[in-house]
Enzyme design. Sequence first.
Site, PDB file in Angstrom:
ATOM      1  N   ASP A 201       0.839  -1.191   0.000  1.00  0.00           N
ATOM      2  CA  ASP A 201       0.000   0.000   0.000  1.00  0.00           C
ATOM      3  C   ASP A 201       0.881   1.251   0.000  1.00  0.00           C
ATOM      4  O   ASP A 201       1.873   1.318   0.726  1.00  0.00           O
ATOM      5  CB  ASP A 201      -0.853  -0.036   1.279  1.00  0.00           C
ATOM      6  CG  ASP A 201      -1.899   1.046   1.318  1.00  0.00           C
ATOM      7  OD1 ASP A 201      -2.823   1.011   0.488  1.00  0.00           O
ATOM      8  OD2 ASP A 201      -1.806   1.948   2.177  1.00  0.00           O
ATOM      9  N   GLU A 269       1.835  -0.136  -4.896  1.00  0.00           N
ATOM     10  CA  GLU A 269       0.836   0.875  -5.292  1.00  0.00           C
ATOM     11  C   GLU A 269       1.528   2.236  -5.310  1.00  0.00           C
ATOM     12  O   GLU A 269       1.948   2.732  -4.270  1.00  0.00           O
ATOM     13  CB  GLU A 269      -0.331   0.887  -4.298  1.00  0.00           C
ATOM     14  CG  GLU A 269      -1.437   1.836  -4.724  1.00  0.00           C
ATOM     15  CD  GLU A 269      -2.257   2.393  -3.558  1.00  0.00           C
ATOM     16  OE1 GLU A 269      -3.410   2.780  -3.798  1.00  0.00           O
ATOM     17  OE2 GLU A 269      -1.747   2.464  -2.424  1.00  0.00           O
TER      18      GLU A 269
HETATM   19  C1  BGC Z   1      -5.631   2.223  -0.233  1.00  0.00           C
HETATM   20  C2  BGC Z   1      -6.784   3.039   0.286  1.00  0.00           C
HETATM   21  C3  BGC Z   1      -6.385   3.579   1.653  1.00  0.00           C
HETATM   22  C4  BGC Z   1      -5.062   4.333   1.586  1.00  0.00           C
HETATM   23  C5  BGC Z   1      -4.484   4.589   2.930  1.00  0.00           C
HETATM   24  C6  BGC Z   1      -4.565   3.249  -0.381  1.00  0.00           C
HETATM   25  O1  BGC Z   1      -4.136   3.708  -1.465  1.00  0.00           O
HETATM   26  O2  BGC Z   1      -5.889   1.581  -1.448  1.00  0.00           O
HETATM   27  O3  BGC Z   1      -7.960   2.299   0.357  1.00  0.00           O
HETATM   28  O4  BGC Z   1      -7.380   4.450   2.118  1.00  0.00           O
HETATM   29  O5  BGC Z   1      -4.088   3.618   0.871  1.00  0.00           O
HETATM   30  O6  BGC Z   1      -3.929   3.424   3.453  1.00  0.00           O
END
Ligand code: BGC
Length: 538
Positions: A201, A269
């Site tokens: 993440d 991500e």
């Molecule tokens: C996740 C989100 C989350 C955020 C904070 C991201 O990009 O996909 O759902 O709110 O990270 O952890």
Amino acid sequence: MNEQNWWRGAAIYQIYPRSFQDSNGDGIGDLAGITARMPYLAQLGIDAIWISPFFKSPMLDFGYDVSDYRQVDPIFGDLGDFDRMIAAAHQHGLKVLIDQVISHTSDQHAWFKESRGSRDNPKQDWYVWVDPQADGSPPNNWQSIFGGSAWQWDTRRCQYYLHNFLSSQPDLNFHHPEVQDAVLDATRFWLERGVDGFRLDTVNFYFHDQALRSNPPQPAGQYAVGVPRNNPYALQVHVYDKTRPENLAFLQRFRALTDAYPGIATIGEIGDDNQYRTLAAYTAGNDKLHMAYTFNLLAEQCSPRFIHGVLDEFQRETAGAWACWSLGNHDVPRVVSRWQELGDSPLLPAVLLAMLGSLRGSICLYQGEELALAEAVIPYEQIQDPYGKTMWPDFAGRDGCRTPMPWQADGLHAGFSSGAPWLPIPAAHLPCAADRAEADPQSTLHRYRHFLRWRKQQPALIHGEMELLAPSDQVVAMIRRDEAQTVLCLFNLSNAAAIYALPAGMSFQALGGHGFHSEIDGGQVTLPPYQAFFGTPG
Ligand code: BGC
């Protein structure tokens, strides 16, 4: 494909566990529910599942605020349920990726509780604590993605702490070696439990500028990507609060850890203005991330020329990086609604899957796409997402893509739970329920299964190079190639028949078995609405 490289070209199905299948009647999905649905998942023809966070959490950001990295939250079950779930997945030939949210913790995590206790405890600088300026204001202009300053005042320490998301999601200080060791230890815990990889993440948010320099404003008329324009976050160029150079060395540490276990894959991500540059840097050298999750097809725009532009830029700017493409996830409106400009034909989801599955890279499918679910409209009183509560009414948040899976059209709560679901299941989703889709041989579900199985047999689609051909107003076009196979791929994303003229000198014959129908005549392919064409040279 050898076991080590299983992730190249893999089809990964994202499970949002709160909304997949409930097994105990509390209206919230759980790990035992996932285990019960393993035959359904295996039958889809996917290679892996990625499960959004199920760790102990106060759930203020629905699990993306972890309060214990080594525990399953009781609403999802316990470690025994996890072990049974992963064993079932492996028995069905599916890999399991879990979501590691290590950029920040919950403010309920023991590390933060200790850190905020005083200015001289052993974890006092595990988070980003800063004195106020002389006038009491925060140290700089950094903004939280969820709206407002990224600095939260804490009365115990009389200091500000950094949070890129909710104020209850304090940012870990990755400049501290003990923090790095601690998150790597938490990762090792799950490697020992048998996971096959991680979705990381917000992987570019780990480090901040230690000099705490303020971000510059965006040039007039430009906005940061990934947030609505009415969010002040959109008005800055995020050079100092994320994507800092120190991250590369940490990613190497992370990779050294995962390389000690066979066949592990990582997907990062990356939400960044300079996405291409960052994902090229994070995947270069085979010593950091395996794959970079790209946001580019999660956009509002959807024309064939737009899609071609995204793919073309990706190919040019990322020096061969291995992408993980998707058309939807738990943060964006469902694709059939977001891309409604393409029409509302029941044929659309299958051709979108075929296009996605023909891109160079791996793919992530989001739960419910195989049922052609549209975005749900959640009335204000029922909004759960904190982001939506802050930005409403201009932006209603992310609940619309997070509603529970409809399993049975006529079942209690659509077969999702025996109790009232945590988000309403829209009436419009009932005719799309899995049992109805199962009974209809033309359903998106059957077409997904059929296409994904066919795709597995096409080596060029799994790991071949990609050459883009000129798009038209209706058609996205490319050639995939590896040593064994060359495949021409054409996708008509429009509601009218399309004629696609092949570049001079190219000669192809139709390849069958994928479930689409189009015709080739010499140098010309006729594609009915929402149909694809696959051809081999000849
Ligand atoms: C996740 C989100 C989350 C955020 C904070 C991201 O990009 O996909 O759902 O709110 O990270 O952890």
